[in-house]
Design an enzyme around this catalytic site. Structure first.
Site, PDB file in Angstrom:
ATOM      1  N   PHE A  22       0.864  -1.197   0.000  1.00  0.00           N
ATOM      2  CA  PHE A  22       0.000   0.000   0.000  1.00  0.00           C
ATOM      3  C   PHE A  22       0.896   1.241   0.000  1.00  0.00           C
ATOM      4  CE2 PHE A  22      -3.363   2.830   1.175  1.00  0.00           C
ATOM      5  CZ  PHE A  22      -4.560   2.155   0.990  1.00  0.00           C
ATOM      6  N   GLU A  58      -1.376  -5.262   8.113  1.00  0.00           N
ATOM      7  CA  GLU A  58      -0.898  -6.654   8.097  1.00  0.00           C
ATOM      8  C   GLU A  58       0.562  -6.774   8.563  1.00  0.00           C
ATOM      9  OE1 GLU A  58      -2.671  -5.425   5.392  1.00  0.00           O
ATOM     10  OE2 GLU A  58      -4.505  -6.528   5.887  1.00  0.00           O
ATOM     11  N   ALA A  80       3.819   2.867   4.960  1.00  0.00           N
ATOM     12  CA  ALA A  80       3.430   4.277   4.939  1.00  0.00           C
ATOM     13  C   ALA A  80       1.923   4.376   5.148  1.00  0.00           C
ATOM     14  CB  ALA A  80       3.820   4.920   3.618  1.00  0.00           C
ATOM     15  N   VAL A  81       1.541   5.035   6.219  1.00  0.00           N
ATOM     16  CA  VAL A  81       0.121   5.271   6.473  1.00  0.00           C
ATOM     17  C   VAL A  81      -0.121   6.772   6.337  1.00  0.00           C
ATOM     18  CG1 VAL A  81      -1.823   4.725   7.966  1.00  0.00           C
ATOM     19  CG2 VAL A  81       0.279   3.403   8.179  1.00  0.00           C
ATOM     20  N   ILE A  82      -1.021   7.106   5.414  1.00  0.00           N
ATOM     21  CA  ILE A  82      -1.266   8.523   5.106  1.00  0.00           C
ATOM     22  C   ILE A  82      -2.719   8.849   5.411  1.00  0.00           C
ATOM     23  CG2 ILE A  82      -1.199  10.285   3.296  1.00  0.00           C
ATOM     24  CD1 ILE A  82       0.951   8.485   1.908  1.00  0.00           C
ATOM     25  N   THR A  86     -11.283   9.902   6.572  1.00  0.00           N
ATOM     26  CA  THR A  86     -12.002   9.138   7.596  1.00  0.00           C
ATOM     27  C   THR A  86     -11.044   8.727   8.721  1.00  0.00           C
ATOM     28  OG1 THR A  86     -11.517   6.949   6.687  1.00  0.00           O
ATOM     29  CG2 THR A  86     -13.391   8.141   5.715  1.00  0.00           C
ATOM     30  N   HIS A  88     -10.031   5.938   9.415  1.00  0.00           N
ATOM     31  CA  HIS A  88      -9.336   4.698   9.058  1.00  0.00           C
ATOM     32  C   HIS A  88      -7.848   4.769   9.397  1.00  0.00           C
ATOM     33  CE1 HIS A  88      -9.286   0.877   6.978  1.00  0.00           C
ATOM     34  NE2 HIS A  88      -8.262   1.264   6.226  1.00  0.00           N
ATOM     35  N   PHE A 113      11.458   0.111  13.440  1.00  0.00           N
ATOM     36  CA  PHE A 113      10.154   0.610  12.996  1.00  0.00           C
ATOM     37  C   PHE A 113      10.350   1.697  11.938  1.00  0.00           C
ATOM     38  CE2 PHE A 113       6.484   3.527  13.768  1.00  0.00           C
ATOM     39  CZ  PHE A 113       5.445   2.637  13.544  1.00  0.00           C
TER      40      PHE A 113
HETATM   41  N1  INI Z   1      -2.580   0.644   4.461  1.00  0.00           N
HETATM   42  C1  INI Z   1      -1.408   1.299   4.448  1.00  0.00           C
HETATM   43  O1  INI Z   1      -0.340   0.663   4.452  1.00  0.00           O
HETATM   44  N2  INI Z   1      -1.384   2.655   4.436  1.00  0.00           N
HETATM   45  C2  INI Z   1      -2.531   3.401   4.437  1.00  0.00           C
HETATM   46  O2  INI Z   1      -2.436   4.649   4.415  1.00  0.00           O
HETATM   47  C3  INI Z   1      -3.773   2.717   4.449  1.00  0.00           C
HETATM   48  N3  INI Z   1      -4.985   3.471   4.441  1.00  0.00           N
HETATM   49  O3  INI Z   1      -4.976   4.691   4.668  1.00  0.00           O
HETATM   50  O4  INI Z   1      -6.069   2.920   4.214  1.00  0.00           O
HETATM   51  C4  INI Z   1      -3.774   1.310   4.456  1.00  0.00           C
HETATM   52  N4  INI Z   1      -4.933   0.618   4.468  1.00  0.00           N
HETATM   53  C5  INI Z   1      -4.989  -0.797   4.169  1.00  0.00           C
HETATM   54  C6  INI Z   1      -4.762  -1.662   5.411  1.00  0.00           C
HETATM   55  O5  INI Z   1      -3.431  -1.594   5.834  1.00  0.00           O
HETATM   56  C7  INI Z   1      -5.097  -3.128   5.125  1.00  0.00           C
HETATM   57  O6  INI Z   1      -4.234  -3.621   4.143  1.00  0.00           O
HETATM   58  C8  INI Z   1      -6.548  -3.325   4.682  1.00  0.00           C
HETATM   59  O7  INI Z   1      -7.446  -2.787   5.613  1.00  0.00           O
HETATM   60  C9  INI Z   1      -6.861  -4.838   4.495  1.00  0.00           C
HETATM   61  O8  INI Z   1      -6.718  -5.549   5.722  1.00  0.00           O
END
Ligand code: INI
Length: 170
Positions: A22, A58, A80-82, A86, A88, A113
């Protein structure tokens, strides 16, 4: 004063990198940065196993499986989480950080990390090899220092960058 510390020599260390797909635009440069740090610190690219997973959520479960598989001194976790519109983001970032910390606390493998949590894509890009450096590179250096510190604490040899280059005495 007696001091125990690690070094920045990756010579002889075996690594795994667990990276999420992702936001690959950001994560791929983090992987490249981590590899750059390992090789420039004397590590061998052949001693690095790259494991990819879907998203940051995951990362902990895959990190757990990689640690249980054995055969590594250090594990570098990259993602990377952006933030979006929402809540989420908070769940994904929170679970990733908490889960990776739990894995780290439950193993002798050195875990670092390298998961970015940012408000914008621009902030993430800044930390993936542009104006704020490369957090994958930094996470790999932390893993190297921690793995060599672990050896030093266990009483084993802690390889130092300088000793790797010293000519042998006759
Ligand atoms: N996963 C990420 O690695 N980064 C993100 O920014 C992100 N956002 O924002 O939704 C993200 N979502 C997917 C999540 O990690 C799972 O793969 C998904 O929910 C399936 O279990």
């Amino acid at each position: 004063m007696p001091t125990i510390e690690g070094t920045l020599s990756a010579t002889g260390l075996r690594f795994a990198i667990v990276a999420s797909r992702f936001n690959g635009l950001i994560v791929e440069p983090l992987i490249a940065g981590a590899m750059d740090a390992i090789v420039r610190s004397g590590g061998d690219a052949a001693n690095v196993t790259l494991v990819r997973c879907p998203g940051a959520w995951e990362l902990p479960q895959v990190a757990r499986k990689v640690v249980d598989r054995g055969g590594i001194d250090a594990l570098i976790v990259l993602g990377a989480v952006i933030r979006g519109a929402t809540p989420h983001f908070d769940y994904v970032a929170g679970e990733a950080a908490k889960g990776i910390a739990q894995v780290a606390m439950s193993t002798d493998v050195s875990v670092s990390f390298g998961v970015l949590t940012t408000d914008t894509i621009e902030q993430a890009l800044e930390r993936a090899g542009t104006k704020a450096g490369n957090k994958g590179f930094d996470a790999a250096l932390a893993a190297i220092e921690l793995a060599t510190l672990t050896r030093a604490l266990a009483g084993g040899p802690a390889p130092s960058a300088s000793s790797a280059k010293k000519p042998r005495s006759k």
